[in-house]
Write an enzyme that holds these catalytic residues in place. Structure first.
Site, PDB file in Angstrom:
ATOM      1  CG  ASP A  65       3.847   3.038   5.242  1.00  0.00           C
ATOM      2  OD1 ASP A  65       3.209   3.936   4.844  1.00  0.00           O
ATOM      3  OD2 ASP A  65       3.447   2.015   4.409  1.00  0.00           O
ATOM      4  CE  LYS A  67       0.293   3.955   2.258  1.00  0.00           C
ATOM      5  NZ  LYS A  67       1.084   2.823   3.154  1.00  0.00           N
ATOM      6  CG  ASP A  70      -7.514  13.523  10.905  1.00  0.00           C
ATOM      7  OD1 ASP A  70      -8.015  14.615  10.920  1.00  0.00           O
ATOM      8  OD2 ASP A  70      -7.712  12.506  11.432  1.00  0.00           O
ATOM      9  CB  THR A 121       1.798  -0.317  -4.734  1.00  0.00           C
ATOM     10  OG1 THR A 121       1.327  -0.949  -3.741  1.00  0.00           O
ATOM     11  CG2 THR A 121       2.911   0.476  -4.568  1.00  0.00           C
ATOM     12  N   GLY A 177       8.173  -7.373  -4.799  1.00  0.00           N
ATOM     13  CA  GLY A 177       7.951  -8.679  -4.295  1.00  0.00           C
ATOM     14  C   GLY A 177       6.753  -9.242  -4.537  1.00  0.00           C
TER      15      GLY A 177
END
Length: 220
Positions: A65, A67, A70, A121, A177
């Protein structure tokens, strides 16, 4: 393909502080989860090789992860580096555009799946990423990459994005969670995998925490 068909629907976000705690948590949970996700902090502390070690030891599918966000030359180098340690899926930002995504897809070849981040999120995700989340889902279908990330904190949005990408793309949902997202709601809305971190690795018994999540889904 890149990830196995979900059984538990649980992807563990291994945002643990160090190598020792990472192995402690996985020793307790590896046989109950479908995959493990790495983010930058653990990798910056321990190095990329921890991914290879964990994959070989636990035989789990691995998601980076990172992300990726670039210009193509830099993005492509990141893909080459994670390919060397056996990563199965990489998460990238959709705002890099179709040309950069197509280059990533070419570099990844059939060895690594590309998942586009659609919407962050936390509350701030509504300020900017929400405005383009549907466009990013459309981009997933347009460039034909493996799937998308959708916010587990907002199951209605997961459902909407599932309708856009269709039944064959993989959806992973963050924010389940500790951030307040419901495991059962995210999966019921269309997520293949719910990404769960703190609610598992910070629990007194990570194994018991995973078992409890699985029970909740079975009871739905």
């Amino acid at each position: 393909m890149f990830l196995d068909k979900p059984e538990s629907h649980i992807m563990l976000a291994l945002d643990t502080p160090n190598r020792k705690r990472s192995f402690e948590v996985l020793d307790e949970t590896y046989d109950l989860i479908d995959a493990v996700k790495f983010n930058y902090p653990l990798i910056l502390k321990e190095g990329l090789e921890i991914i290879r070690e964990i994959k070989e030891r636990y035989k789990l599918k691995v998601v980076a992860d990172f992300k990726v966000a670039d210009v193509p030359v830099t993005n492509n180098r990141i893909i080459e580096l994670v390919k060397e340690v056996g990563v199965d899926v990489v998460m990238v930002h959709g705002f890099i555009g179709s040309d950069a995504l197509l280059e990533l897809k070419d570099i990844a070849s059939n060895e690594i799946g590309i998942i586009i981040v659609t919407e962050l999120t936390h509350p701030g995700g509504l300020e900017f990423t929400r405005n383009y989340s549907e466009k990013f889902a459309e981009l997933c279908a347009f460039v034909d990459v493996y799937g998308i990330q959708a916010p587990g904190t907002r199951p209605d949005q997961v459902k909407k994005l599932r309708e856009i990408v269709g039944p064959d793309k993989v959806i992973v949902s963050c924010g389940v969670g500790a951030q307040g997202g419901s495991f059962a709601d995210a999966v019921d809305a269309g997520a293949d995998f719910a990404i769960i971190g703190r609610a598992i690795y910070d629990a007194p018994s990570p194994r018991e925490a995973v078992i409890n999540f699985r029970k909740v889904k079975v009871e739905q």
